[in-house]
Scaffold this motif. Structure first.
Motif, PDB file in Angstrom:
ATOM      1  N   SER A 171      -4.045  65.196  -2.105  1.00 13.56           N
ATOM      2  CA  SER A 171      -3.842  65.970  -0.807  1.00 13.56           C
ATOM      3  C   SER A 171      -4.235  67.722  -1.850  1.00 13.56           C
ATOM      4  O   SER A 171      -3.602  67.793  -2.566  1.00 13.56           O
ATOM      5  N   VAL A 172      -5.316  68.163  -1.035  1.00 11.30           N
ATOM      6  CA  VAL A 172      -6.374  69.485  -1.676  1.00 11.30           C
ATOM      7  C   VAL A 172      -4.608  70.420  -1.677  1.00 11.30           C
ATOM      8  O   VAL A 172      -4.381  71.335  -2.445  1.00 11.30           O
ATOM      9  N   ASP A 173      -4.147  70.177  -0.579  1.00  5.93           N
ATOM     10  CA  ASP A 173      -3.105  71.392  -0.694  1.00  5.93           C
ATOM     11  C   ASP A 173      -2.415  71.457  -1.522  1.00  5.93           C
ATOM     12  O   ASP A 173      -1.051  72.297  -2.055  1.00  5.93           O
ATOM     13  N   ALA A 174      -0.965  70.250  -1.809  1.00  5.19           N
ATOM     14  CA  ALA A 174       0.013  69.767  -2.812  1.00  5.19           C
ATOM     15  C   ALA A 174      -0.592  69.992  -4.141  1.00  5.19           C
ATOM     16  O   ALA A 174      -0.340  70.174  -5.001  1.00  5.19           O
ATOM     17  N   ILE A 176       1.172  73.372  -7.202  1.00  8.72           N
ATOM     18  CA  ILE A 176       1.370  73.309  -8.472  1.00  8.72           C
ATOM     19  C   ILE A 176      -0.093  73.431  -9.385  1.00  8.72           C
ATOM     20  O   ILE A 176       0.023  73.180 -10.517  1.00  8.72           O
ATOM     21  N   GLY A 177      -0.624  74.240  -9.107  1.00 10.97           N
ATOM     22  CA  GLY A 177      -1.867  74.457  -9.531  1.00 10.97           C
ATOM     23  C   GLY A 177      -3.258  73.717 -10.387  1.00 10.97           C
ATOM     24  O   GLY A 177      -3.320  74.427 -11.133  1.00 10.97           O
ATOM     25  N   LEU A 178      -3.140  72.565  -9.459  1.00  6.49           N
ATOM     26  CA  LEU A 178      -4.369  71.749  -9.864  1.00  6.49           C
ATOM     27  C   LEU A 178      -5.947  72.378  -9.062  1.00  6.49           C
ATOM     28  O   LEU A 178      -5.077  72.920  -7.417  1.00  6.49           O
ATOM     29  N   THR A 179      -6.688  72.087  -9.970  1.00  9.07           N
ATOM     30  CA  THR A 179      -7.786  71.981  -8.498  1.00  9.07           C
ATOM     31  C   THR A 179      -8.427  70.827  -8.811  1.00  9.07           C
ATOM     32  O   THR A 179      -7.734  69.655  -9.522  1.00  9.07           O
ATOM     33  N   ASP A 180     -10.025  70.758  -8.497  1.00 11.45           N
ATOM     34  CA  ASP A 180     -10.963  69.393  -8.177  1.00 11.45           C
ATOM     35  C   ASP A 180     -11.163  68.731  -9.526  1.00 11.45           C
ATOM     36  O   ASP A 180     -11.475  68.094 -10.224  1.00 11.45           O
TER      37      ASP A 180
END
Lengths: 283, 318, 453
Positions: free
Chosen positions: C173-176, C180-184
């Protein structure tokens, strides 16, 4: 004498009132606990696909789309009719046969009676999936495949009803029939005119249970029919599940619709179950 | 119209006697009536349950491929059963299930029936609500209870969290899964047994209660001295039927199938589920038939025992 | 003293209208009507057409999939004498139910049907699968991707023609992630990474990563890649169990750790671990181990949900593998017209004619979102396979996909019990692997069927 009786009655009522309230409260709490999980079924029926598993009980965007889908995209009315027809037929025929057999096994004396009963009961000890293959072969040989007859006939015979009715008739006082027999009535007349009316409560209970079981039956209808026109409601609901996708909102909406007639049946028949029988004149 | 039918049957027997030239004694008339009454069900059961049952169970002595190949293997399937830890596990789970479920169903069915047996509108309303779990299919039952019991966010876990007990996986933890299945089974089935007890309670003549009240008996005494004894045929029925259905009933099987598939880690793998798995998922019909026959024999023994102890389930008290 | 009673039929109070006579009369009438065929009695479907049992059409839940089958049947029926008739069986009943086994056990099996690799040995060893090789031209045979067709072949002969390949991957989930500050760029690449990220994503309302927990062929299917990544196998070349290996132990431990750390739930929502909308899209979990079908599911059921896909993480020193499931057309060798059935399978999916290839492309891109089992289809459908989420599959996930193993039931059960015991019952992976290995060996010692792959 009547004064003391009146006083006693008053004390009786006073003592009963708090007890009665507690009982009523207990009943309500239990009823709530019984029904509460079903609120989710109702809730999911009115939710769109994307919020079906949201934690909220009240839908954010309530919709009737699920019900519309169930009735328009799928021939649901036909399946409801199929289920109704099959369940009603099985119930009527089964009640008739089982009450005759139960009465005979309880009241009539004939050689081998108890052995016959135990043998009949033995058929209750097997579960449907175990016998389904030979039963299917048999039904095919009898040309019952893809027909209403195939849906109805095998479902009639189940030792559960016979057993229950036998126990019920065991408890019916003998005096009634003996009087009638002395009067010269034949056995069928005794059954028809005395026993059947007496059995109204238990027959009503069984009517509900048989109807329910056949209304919701899945395994046998699925096995005996490939023709979609003969589907019953639970098979139709199963078609809302695909391999990696399940339309839970449609499933819940359809299930809500399917539950309603059986609730209705219960409401109608439950009065008959609790009709107290004034014991037809035994003093 | 039906009256004529009745009359015609009752005329037929004496007429037949006359034609045959001898009189059937009353005893014989009763015999014939008995057999005729039992005939439709006996015939139907024989054809549609008895015969398939005998055929299925006799497969226990064969190795069956499921595609038409049968080979006789004698007692091999039974020997295999003895050495199969999964079979014994399933028996253990079944016994546990029965021991937990049957008393719970008896108590809840009887309790509910007693609570709402009087003919008032309020009771009618409560009765309907109590019966509603029975009216929904097991697919629905599985889904709504899953939502209630799911890890972390399920309603039950929110409640236990609120009172400080923490969250558990009621369906996914081997310690709790079977208990959860029992609770759900009771919830689902209590309406059924309530209905049966209601029917049985109506069997008891009102006069007995009135007489007891006049004699000064309170509700508890009435229950123990009148209700319970006169309910014996129904109680017998409920105990026997609930035991049998707990071991091999379709409802039991369906519940496990939709809720847990025998998991987690085989802790809800009831015997009937294991039989199904072997027959339809593993293609071992012979082996499944052997196990099913063992279940039938055990249930038959229990049945016969119960009938012997109660003199045929007849509780005559005249 | 017994008072003589009059024999009266007790009248029903209140005239509820449910009079015994009336009920009996109407019952008799209806029974008679049913017996005489109102409106259906023993209506045999056209006796000589080939019955094709599957769970898509007619009337299956997804209109595009149903249409694909119906178009295909129509196209065949228009140009051939022997007709094909589609028979729909609801999916659950088809896969785990009694309908197919009952039909086969009574000699009334369908002429055409679809099977998954898990079922292959059951049907093959029962002598029910028709050898399709004579119906498939050599060019078409070469066109089938070897890794995909391997588990439908015995002794070099093809017994099933695959429709699709469904590889497993990880969705998040992109929002999740953003929370916590993670990207793809931060998608986990190793098992430890996955658990660490999962732990950060776990809170009191959500789990970090979801694996399947219900016992069944599907759970085994999703676990196998983790075995292979450590160079583990189920059996050795000379048919002995290879399960008691470090690879198996570490794979079992991986799933055990996920649950024990609280990162993975013990029970998924909805239908199970394969159901993405109730789990990932509802916020129950932040990452989910699910297959390519989730793309279509999310499009339908949660169109506004923002998600990403990455390939399965690997253990230290491990090699990337994923598993590819997918169903295949098969013909019943004991059916009434096996030759026509075999021709149909080849015509539908295994021919070099443009419509056959187009059919495969349509199935994988329009009706479903799947990888194709044929090289020519991959080429012909390039536009679709190189866009959107399918591109990730084409480029990163599909290369490295191994076909789902076909295992006989006792082997399946041994492995399933090991996974369940470790994941949910806290058993030591070493013990579980050893026990399973023993059971597999015991079975293989007397096994005489087609090779397990």
């Amino acid at each position: 004498m009547s004064e003391t009786a009146a006083v006693e009655r008053q004390i009786d009522l006073a003592a009963l009132r708090p007890a009665r309230i507690i009982l009523h409260l207990a009943g309500l709490i239990l009823a709530f606990m019984a029904v509460a999980p079903l609120f989710w079924m109702l809730s999911m029926s009115f939710k769109g696909a994307n919020e079906v598993f949201g934690v909220n009980l009240i839908p954010d965007r309530p919709t009737l789309d699920n019900f519309i889908y169930v009735f328009t995209q799928v021939d649901f009315l036909r399946y409801l009719w199929n289920s109704f027809f099959v369940a009603a037929m099985v119930t009527i025929i089964a009640l008739f046969f089982h009450s005759m057999a139960g009465y005979a096994l309880a009241r009539l004396r004939f050689p081998g009676r108890d052995v016959i009963f135990l043998t009949m009961f033995a058929t209750f000890l097997i579960s449907q999936p175990v016998i389904i293959v030979p039963l299917f072969i048999l039904a095919r040989a009898l040309h019952l495949l893809d027909s209403y007859a195939g849906l109805i006939i095998p479902s009639i015979f189940n030792a559960f009803g016979i057993f229950l009715l036998r126990q019920f008739y065991l408890a019916v006082p003998r005096e009634l029939e003996e009087a009638a027999v002395i009067d010269g009535a034949g056995y069928f007349r005794v059954y028809w005119s005395i026993i059947l009316p007496l059995s109204r409560p238990i027959l009503s209970a069984l009517a509900i249970l048989f109807f329910l079981a056949n209304w919701n039956s899945f395994l046998w209808p699925l096995t005996i029919t490939s023709d979609q026109n003969l589907w019953m409601v639970q098979v139709a609901i199963a078609s809302f599940r695909q391999q990696y996708n399940a339309s839970w909102n449609y499933i819940m909406a359809a299930s809500t619709v399917v539950a309603l007639p059986t609730v209705f049946m219960f409401v109608i028949f439950q009065k008959r179950i609790i009709e107290s029988i004034k014991t037809s004149g035994i003093k | 119209m039906a009256d004529n039918a009745v009359r015609s049957v009752d005329i037929a027997i004496p007429a037949a006697q006359k034609a045959a030239g001898f009189r059937l004694s009353n005893r014989h008339r009763e015999w014939i009536a008995g057999y005729l009454f039992v005939a439709p069900d006996a015939l139907g059961l024989l054809i549609f349950v008895g015969a398939p049952m005998i055929l299925s169970l006799s497969l226990g002595f064969f190795s069956v491929s499921g595609f038409g190949a049968y080979s006789f293997v004698g007692l091999d399937n039974y020997r295999r059963m003895l050495g199969d830890p999964l079979f014994w596990q399933s028996l253990r789970v079944t016994i546990l299930y029965v021991v937990l479920l049957v008393p719970a169903l008896y108590a809840s069915g009887l309790g509910l029936a007693l609570l709402i047996q009087n003919d008032t509108r309020f009771n009618g309303f409560v009765r309907t609500l109590l019966f509603m779990p029975q009216t929904v299919s097991l697919v629905v039952v599985a889904l709504v209870w899953q939502v209630l019991l799911i890890d972390k966010i399920g309603l039950l876990n929110r409640l236990t969290g609120w009172i400080g007990l923490g969250a558990y996986s009621w369906l996914g933890d081997p310690r709790f899964a079977l208990i959860a299945v029992v609770v759900i089974s009771v919830w689902f089935l209590m309406g059924f047994y309530m209905l049966i007890f209601l029917g049985g309670l109506q069997d008891i003549p009102r006069e007995y209660y009135e007489a007891a009240k006049i004699d000064g008996a309170g509700p508890a005494a009435s229950f123990y001295l009148i209700t319970l004894p006169l309910l014996r045929p129904t109680s017998f029925f409920v105990l026997l039927v609930s035991t049998v259905t707990a071991v091999c009933g379709s409802q039991t099987f369906d519940l496990v199938y939709v809720m847990t598939r025998g998991g987690p880690a085989n802790t809800t793998s009831l015997a009937i589920f294991y039989v199904y798995q072997q027959a339809f998922l593993f293609n071992e019909y012979g082996y499944a038939a052997a196990m099913a026959s063992v279940l039938v024999v055990v249930l038959m023994l229990i049945t016969v025992l119960m009938f012997m102890l109660t003199r045929g389930g007849r509780f005559t008290y005249e | 003293m017994i008072k003589r009673t009059k024999l009266v039929t007790a009248p029903l109070k209140g005239g509820a209208g449910i009079n015994r006579r009336g009920v009996l009369a109407s019952g008799a009438a209806a029974a008679g009507a049913a017996a005489f065929g109102f409106p259906y009695v023993s209506r045999a479907l056209a006796a000589d057409s080939l019955k094709f049992w599957q769970f898509y059409a007619p009337g299956g839940g997804v209109a595009s999939q149903s249409k694909w089958f119906e178009d295909m049947a129509k196209s065949w029926n228009d140009s051939h004498d022997v007709k094909v008739e589609l028979v729909y069986v609801p999916n659950n009943a088809y896969m785990d139910g009694t309908k197919l086994p009952t039909a086969f056990a009574s000699g009334a099996g369908p002429d055409l049907f679809i099977i998954s690799p898990g079922d292959f040995l059951r049907y093959y060893n029962g002598g029910v699968l028709l050898d399709l090789t004579p119906f498939i031209e050599d060019k078409a045979r070469a066109d089938l991707i070897p890794g995909v067709i391997a588990n439908r072949m015995v002794d070099g002969k093809i017994y099933g023609l695959p429709m699709e390949v469904e590889p497993m991957a990880m969705y998040y989930s992109v929002d999740a992630f953003n929370e916590i500050g993670l990207t793809d760029k931060d998608v986990p690449k190793t098992w430890d990474d996955l658990l660490a990220v999962g732990k950060k994503l776990t809170n009191d309302k959500r789990f970090g990563v979801l694996f399947e927990t219900a016992p069944g062929y599907y759970q085994n299917f999703t676990w196998y890649p983790f075995l292979w990544q450590g160079a583990g196998e189920i059996q050795t070349k000379d048919s002995k169990s290879a399960f008691n290996s470090q690879a198996a132990i570490q794979a079992l431990k991986f799933w055990q750790d996920a649950v024990n750390m609280g990162v993975s739930p013990r029970k998924p929502l909805g239908g199970g671990g394969w159901d993405v909308v109730p789990n990932l899209a509802s916020g129950y979990c932040a990452m989910q181990n699910v297959g390519i079908w989730a793309i279509a599911q999310l499009r339908e059921g949660a169109p506004n949900f923002k998600y990403g896909i990455f390939k399965l993480p690997t253990p230290p020193g491990g090699k990337y593998f994923t598993v590819g499931g997918g169903w295949a057309f098969v013909a019943n060798a004991q059916g009434k017209n096996p030759k026509a059935a075999g021709e149909f399978c080849a015509w539908a999916l295994g021919s070099m004619s443009p419509d056959s290839i187009a059919r495969v492309v349509d199935w994988c891109t329009k009706a479903k979102s799947d990888m194709p089992p044929r090289a020519s289809a991959l080429e012909a459908g390039k536009a679709a396979f190189d866009s959107g989420f399918l591109k990730i599959f084409t480029d990163e996930i599909y290369p490295g996909a191994r076909a789902e193993p076909r295992v006989p039931p006792p082997v399946y059960k041994a492995i399933s019990d090991a996974i369940q015991a470790c994941q949910l019952n806290g058993q030591k992976p070493e013990d579980a692997a050893a026990t399973a290995s023993q059971q597999i060996d015991a079975f293989l010692a007397s096994y005489k069927g087609a090779p397990i792959l």
